[in-house]
Enzyme design. Structure first.
Site, PDB file in Angstrom:
ATOM      1  N   ASN A 128      58.559  37.929  -4.430  1.00 51.18           N
ATOM      2  CA  ASN A 128      58.926  36.944  -3.410  1.00 51.18           C
ATOM      3  C   ASN A 128      59.079  35.564  -4.029  1.00 51.18           C
ATOM      4  O   ASN A 128      58.409  35.220  -4.993  1.00 51.18           O
ATOM      5  CB  ASN A 128      57.878  36.930  -2.290  1.00 51.18           C
ATOM      6  N   ASN A 131      56.468  29.656  -6.665  1.00 53.58           N
ATOM      7  CA  ASN A 131      57.727  29.483  -5.944  1.00 53.58           C
ATOM      8  C   ASN A 131      58.002  28.069  -5.449  1.00 53.58           C
ATOM      9  O   ASN A 131      58.999  27.825  -4.789  1.00 53.58           O
ATOM     10  CB  ASN A 131      57.769  30.456  -4.766  1.00 53.58           C
ATOM     11  N   THR A 132      57.097  27.127  -5.755  1.00 49.47           N
ATOM     12  CA  THR A 132      57.339  25.711  -5.498  1.00 49.47           C
ATOM     13  C   THR A 132      57.412  25.015  -6.844  1.00 49.47           C
ATOM     14  O   THR A 132      56.437  25.076  -7.610  1.00 49.47           O
ATOM     15  CB  THR A 132      56.220  25.102  -4.633  1.00 49.47           C
ATOM     16  N   SER A 171      51.003  29.279  -6.504  1.00 52.39           N
ATOM     17  CA  SER A 171      52.264  29.946  -6.180  1.00 52.39           C
ATOM     18  C   SER A 171      53.321  29.567  -7.214  1.00 52.39           C
ATOM     19  O   SER A 171      53.452  28.400  -7.570  1.00 52.39           O
ATOM     20  CB  SER A 171      52.746  29.535  -4.791  1.00 52.39           C
ATOM     21  N   PHE A 231      56.850  28.514   0.408  1.00 53.45           N
ATOM     22  CA  PHE A 231      56.020  27.854   1.424  1.00 53.45           C
ATOM     23  C   PHE A 231      56.808  27.568   2.711  1.00 53.45           C
ATOM     24  O   PHE A 231      56.718  26.473   3.278  1.00 53.45           O
ATOM     25  CB  PHE A 231      55.427  26.547   0.898  1.00 53.45           C
ATOM     26  N   ASN A 281      46.632  35.175  -7.324  1.00 50.19           N
ATOM     27  CA  ASN A 281      47.942  35.075  -6.697  1.00 50.19           C
ATOM     28  C   ASN A 281      48.904  36.035  -7.394  1.00 50.19           C
ATOM     29  O   ASN A 281      48.487  36.894  -8.179  1.00 50.19           O
ATOM     30  CB  ASN A 281      48.438  33.619  -6.792  1.00 50.19           C
ATOM     31  N   LYS A 338      42.563  29.178  -5.036  1.00 51.69           N
ATOM     32  CA  LYS A 338      43.285  30.403  -5.408  1.00 51.69           C
ATOM     33  C   LYS A 338      43.999  30.169  -6.734  1.00 51.69           C
ATOM     34  O   LYS A 338      44.710  29.173  -6.899  1.00 51.69           O
ATOM     35  CB  LYS A 338      44.293  30.784  -4.324  1.00 51.69           C
TER      36      LYS A 338
END
Length: 356
Positions: free
Chosen positions: A121, A195-196, A193, A125, A260, A231
């Protein structure tokens, strides 16, 4: 239960013919429709919930009715708490929540790797923002008082908006922390994460110290502070993990969540060209299980029970959960396993833990 599992397998095979993100919302909205009918919700609860006093866990000053939770990213906006409670979860982590609403990355941004029992994925966010989520949680809490028996606990996973520069990230975490303080049972700071853009740079010790120390200052000024957890990614070096351990002790974190998703693409069964075509994103599911367990073991051996570590990453079966718990994790979180195994996953794990 065997019949229900077989039915889910057939349903899953059909749903897997369609885009993952659309299927996610379709499935949960159908479940919400079903749970809106009283007797059907009771049937669902009876079918997928296993309760026993032996499963209760007292941690962070909270009582978890069972040790199986749902990781952040599944119910980003606290839309499906009623339904997830019916499926037997002991706790659910909502979010990741950011101060302002944001659409996330361009679609498609969620991909299945069925041969690997995995997902990739790059959601970014996507969420409705702290104010909307806060109002939703206030309604939930009014219907589920803190002293009610068998209450599902709610964790608030918080992050920064994409356009907020890293040097101002602490401000975003403060906004979310204050906004959700009266609505959640504990907090998880998400700096892991992939993805940012630039977010994982906040895992470096100096950046993390600034964010976590500031949150703890606010937290300890409250009459009743909330448990604060961090996390982390499975891709950290030993030196970075040592920094996390030192920092966790210095700022008196209540716990860690390990781990994560990973940016690694090693040892996948899915064709390399297919994986390359998918592109960037965090990989979850079975492929991250081993590395997540390695990180978990490293942390628990050095932290002992002083700073508990919630295990997340590649948990599909009761054996997976037991392995993590034997290494010192008091709680486990599922996510990708929930997609592949189905709604029976919590009951399967809880029944096995009870018998152990």
């Amino acid at each position: 239960m065997a019949v229900l599992c077989a039915m889910y397998t057939l349903l899953r095979n059909f749903l897997f013919l369609f885009p993952p993100e659309a299927v996610h919302y379709f499935s949960m909205n159908m479940l919400r429709l079903a749970c809106g009918i009283g007797f059907i919700k009771k049937l669902i609860t009876r079918a997928f919930t296993f309760e026993h006093p032996s499963l209760q866990k007292d941690l962070f000053g909270l009582t978890f009715k069972n040790p199986v939770g749902l990781g952040a990213g599944f119910d980003k906006n606290a839309l499906y708490l009623n339904e997830l409670q019916a499926l037997g979860f002991g706790f659910v982590e909502i979010g990741t929540v950011t101060p302002k609403p944001q659409a996330g990355n361009d679609k498609p941004r969620l991909f299945r790797l069925t041969k690997d029992k995995a997902l990739i994925n790059r959601m970014g966010f996507n969420n409705e923002g702290v104010e909307v989520v806060k109002k939703r949680l206030e309604i939930w809490n009014s219907l589920h008082p803190a002293n009610s028996k068998q209450r599902m606990l709610i964790g608030g996973n918080i992050g920064k908006n994409k356009l907020t520069p890293n040097e101002d990230a602490w401000k975003d975490y403060e906004i979310c922390f204050k906004g959700l303080f009266d609505c959640v049972d504990y907090f998880v700071v998400n700096v892991s994460s992939p993805n940012t853009p630039g977010l994982r740079a906040l895992q470096e010790k100096d950046s993390l110290t600034k964010i976590l120390s500031h949150l703890q200052t606010i937290n300890h000024a409250a009459i009743k502070p909330k448990p604060l957890l961090l996390k982390i990614a499975p891709d950290l070096t030993t030196e970075q993990l040592d920094d996390i351990i030192t920092l966790a002790q210095e700022v008196k974190l209540d716990g860690l969540v390990a781990t994560n998703t990973t940016i690694s693409r090693a040892n996948l069964k899915t064709d390399a060209n297919t994986v390359d075509a998918i592109g960037a994103g965090g990989l979850s599911g079975k492929p991250v299980q081993q590395q997540s367990t390695v990180v978990l073991q490293y942390l628990t051996e050095r932290l002992g029970s002083n700073i508990p570590v919630i295990a997340s990453g590649g948990i599909f079966t009761a054996t997976d959960a037991k392995t993590k718990m034997q290494l010192g994790a008091p709680l486990v979180q599922v996510w990708t396993g929930f997609i592949y195994i189905g709604p029976a996953i919590v009951k399967n794990i809880c029944k096995a833990l009870h018998k152990a």
